[in-house]
Design a protein around this motif. Structure first.
Motif, PDB file in Angstrom:
ATOM      1  N   LEU A 124     -73.563  15.910  24.608  1.00  0.00           N
ATOM      2  CA  LEU A 124     -72.828  15.503  23.421  1.00  0.00           C
ATOM      3  C   LEU A 124     -73.314  16.256  22.191  1.00  0.00           C
TER       4      LEU A 124
ATOM      5  N   LYS B 205     -72.243  19.900  22.495  1.00  0.00           N
ATOM      6  CA  LYS B 205     -70.808  19.998  22.241  1.00  0.00           C
ATOM      7  C   LYS B 205     -70.520  19.940  20.751  1.00  0.00           C
ATOM      8  N   GLN B 206     -71.228  19.065  20.070  1.00  0.00           N
ATOM      9  CA  GLN B 206     -71.073  18.936  18.628  1.00  0.00           C
ATOM     10  C   GLN B 206     -71.404  20.253  17.934  1.00  0.00           C
TER      11      GLN B 206
ATOM     12  N   LYS C 233     -67.580  17.520  33.135  1.00  0.00           N
ATOM     13  CA  LYS C 233     -67.638  16.067  33.084  1.00  0.00           C
ATOM     14  C   LYS C 233     -67.057  15.525  34.382  1.00  0.00           C
TER      15      LYS C 233
ATOM     16  N   ILE D 226     -67.919  12.231  16.666  1.00  0.00           N
ATOM     17  CA  ILE D 226     -68.753  11.887  17.817  1.00  0.00           C
ATOM     18  C   ILE D 226     -67.946  11.088  18.835  1.00  0.00           C
TER      19      ILE D 226
ATOM     20  N   TYR E 245     -67.259  12.262  22.685  1.00  0.00           N
ATOM     21  CA  TYR E 245     -67.796  11.419  23.756  1.00  0.00           C
ATOM     22  C   TYR E 245     -66.696  10.908  24.680  1.00  0.00           C
TER      23      TYR E 245
END
Length: 588
Positions: free
Chosen positions: A508, A511-512, A537, A583, A587
């Motif tokens: 996460l 990815k951010q 994923k 976020i 997610y």
């Protein structure tokens, strides 16, 4: 990287006495040398006295240490663009030291400066730089055609008949090596300019080093200059992706790794304009990446076919393995590793490669199969935006200095060996201001089996070159032993025990960073892209929740570079420079 470790280990283990001397001349204390080499201090003191380290004059010290570094780089099995550049630099330094030695032994000023010899020669004609005699040019041509594999001979013949060649290839079959040699021969035979275009300037300069090595090997001539200008009017240019400043150039173009170049359509439009006239040749070659890449419709002919679907390439056409002229006027060929072996290439152990790589990785790297990254957490479209030409953009990075970033702090991420796969280490320059960039300054992928002591020692060597602020290690499995050893010389090292929740948070965070274009790495580092793409994923074995998975097992080490980078990035808080909504979107 394996070649580098093997060379360093060999020199250190077989001749610690010589290694200790170089460290002493580099300013290390006897106590520090004793600790670093794990040799008793009285022994090091004894070496110092017997070999009279202090009595060696500074000039001789420079000669010996330069020679040692030069030999170390020459012995590397796999060299990078930076390695070739340093070899060239060290070669010039050795030549300079040789002149100083000759002067010190009773020579004159001309020995220090060869230009002095011509100072009072009036209008005497100066020999042109990079001049080939007819005999030398003939040697280059004959050497080009010798010892070629079948597919390389086919490339040569296709270049004589077709203006545009487009080749999809396996890795490590000698494409860059061959086309560099072909280009020099063509420049000598025809006087045509040669333009080399790559994802980064560092990668383009690999062509240059191959060309220089070819000229020296076959014709005993040392080429100089950048670009390389030949007396017959031909010029050899080595460019990265910043070709907008080179639109006035014209000549044959060689564009390598087209499936890894960002904004390919725009790049090719500018580049092909350099070879628009019918007597210029265009050559494109690459290993495959994603079917979503902009170069894919160029490869299939879709860009030029328009609405006429009959002109679109059938990727399964068996004629492509032998090379064929397609309806859009391009000559195309697919050369897999199996095609290369059948064509006489004896450089591969196929069964060993199948053991080293997973089926998917083997198919992509060696069998010319494209990746479908639709299920990837980090699709190609996002990763391309992180690729930069580091030689042009990173002004504070000095790769050949003893401390490449000076005193600027860095973070180290380490993905250890687990059950036989290889290790990966990433040196990250963290942002200096909130929202700034993470830069992958160095990355290493190597294999020292399950020897955790050697893994820890390698990390220690990196700490001696950088001002390391943080070290983060995957402490799962053998990583726990590596972490315990690293803590002894770097107490602040953090160990992460991977579990489903932690991996989700780490991906996460990465990815951010990636989605906000806060990650940068050299465009020539294709393995970083493929490693991130392989993270997907997926459902857990119970099917009750989601997790993040990459193709990692005892038989493969895919994605290890990505996890090393993610380990380092995770030191920044998850909510740094991110609003809650972004976020939640990532997610979910």
């Amino acid at each position: 990287m394996r070649g580098y470790i093997a060379c360093m280990t060999q020199i250190t283990e077989l001749d610690p006495r010589r290694h200790a001397k170089f460290l002493y001349w580099g300013g290390h204390s006897i106590a520090k040398i004793s600790e670093q080499l794990d040799v008793a201090r009285p022994t090091v003191d004894s070496w110092k006295r017997r070999d009279k380290w202090d009595d060696t004059d500074p000039h001789e010290r420079i000669i010996l240490t330069t020679e040692a570094r030069y030999n170390l780089l020459i012995m590397k099995a796999e060299k990078t663009g930076s390695d070739y550049k340093e070899i060239d630099l060290l070669g010039r330094q050795m030549e300079r030291q040789a002149r100083i030695t000759k002067y010190s032994d009773g020579g004159n000023e001309a020995d220090l400066n060869p230009n002095v010899k011509n100072r009072n020669k009036g209008d005497r004609k100066k020999s042109p730089r990079n001049e080939f005699t007819e005999e030398q040019a003939d040697k280059i041509h004959r050497a080009l055609l010798e010892n070629l594999f079948g597919y390389q001979k086919l490339w040569y013949d296709a270049g004589l008949e077709h203006r545009i060649r487009d080749i999809l290839k396996s890795r490590q079959i000698g494409a860059t090596w061959y086309f560099a040699r072909e280009a020099l021969d063509d420049a000598l035979q025809t006087g045509r300019n040669q333009i080399f275009l790559s994802a980064s300037k560092a990668q383009a300069h690999v062509f240059k080093e191959y060309i220089k090595a070819f000229a020296l090997e076959a014709a005993d001539l040392e080429l100089t200059g950048d670009p390389i200008v030949l007396p017959n009017g031909a010029t050899l240019y080595f460019l990265g992706t910043n070709v907008r400043t080179a639109q006035s150039y014209h000549g044959n173009i060689y564009m390598d790794e087209i499936f890894w170049i960002g904004k390919f359509a725009e790049f090719r439009k500018v580049a092909s304009g350099m070879a628009m006239h019918k007597h210029w040749r265009q050559t494109y070659f690459s290993t495959p990446s994603s079917i979503q890449h902009e170069a894919y419709p160029f490869w299939t002919g879709e860009l030029s076919a328009g609405k006429n679907e009959d002109l679109i390439l059938d990727a399964n056409d068996p004629r492509l393995n032998g090379g064929m002229l397609c309806p859009d006027g391009q000559w195309r060929q697919i050369v897999t590793v199996m095609d290369a072996v059948r064509s006489g290439c004896d450089l591969f152990d196929i069964e060993q490669l199948r053991r080293e790589y997973s089926a998917d990785e083997f198919n992509n790297l060696l069998m010319c199969m494209f990746i479908d990254d639709l299920l990837s957490v980090f699709p190609m479209s996002e990763m391309q935006l992180c690729m930069v030409d580091s030689w042009e953009v990173w002004e504070d990075y000095k790769p050949f200095a003893s401390r490449p970033l000076g005193n600027r702090p860095v973070w180290i991420g380490y993905d250890p060996s687990n059950g036989g796969d290889s290790q990966a280490l990433a040196v990250i320059a963290p942002p200096l201001v909130p929202g700034g960039k993470f830069r992958v300054i160095e990355k290493h992928k190597f294999n020292v089996s399950d020897d955790y002591e050697k893994q820890a020692e390698f990390i220690k060597q990196i700490t001696q070159r950088y001002n390391v602020e943080k070290i983060t290690i995957d402490a799962t499995g053998i990583g726990s032993a590596v972490h315990q050893l690293v803590v002894k010389f770097f107490p602040a090292a953090q160990g992460l025990n991977y579990n489903q929740e932690l991996k989700a948070l780490m991906v996460l965070k990465a990815k951010q960073v990636v989605s906000k274009r806060r990650l940068e790495f050299d465009a020539g580092d294709k393995d970083i892209v493929s490693a991130f793409i392989s993270i997907k994923k997926t459902l857990t074995e119970s099917g009750r929740s989601m997790t993040y998975k990459s193709d990692r097992s005892k038989k493969t080490s895919h994605a290890d570079i990505a996890w090393a980078i993610i380990n380092a990035i995770y030191n920044e808080p998850l909510t740094a420079n991110a609003d809650k909504q972004s976020i939640v979107e990532i997610y979910s």
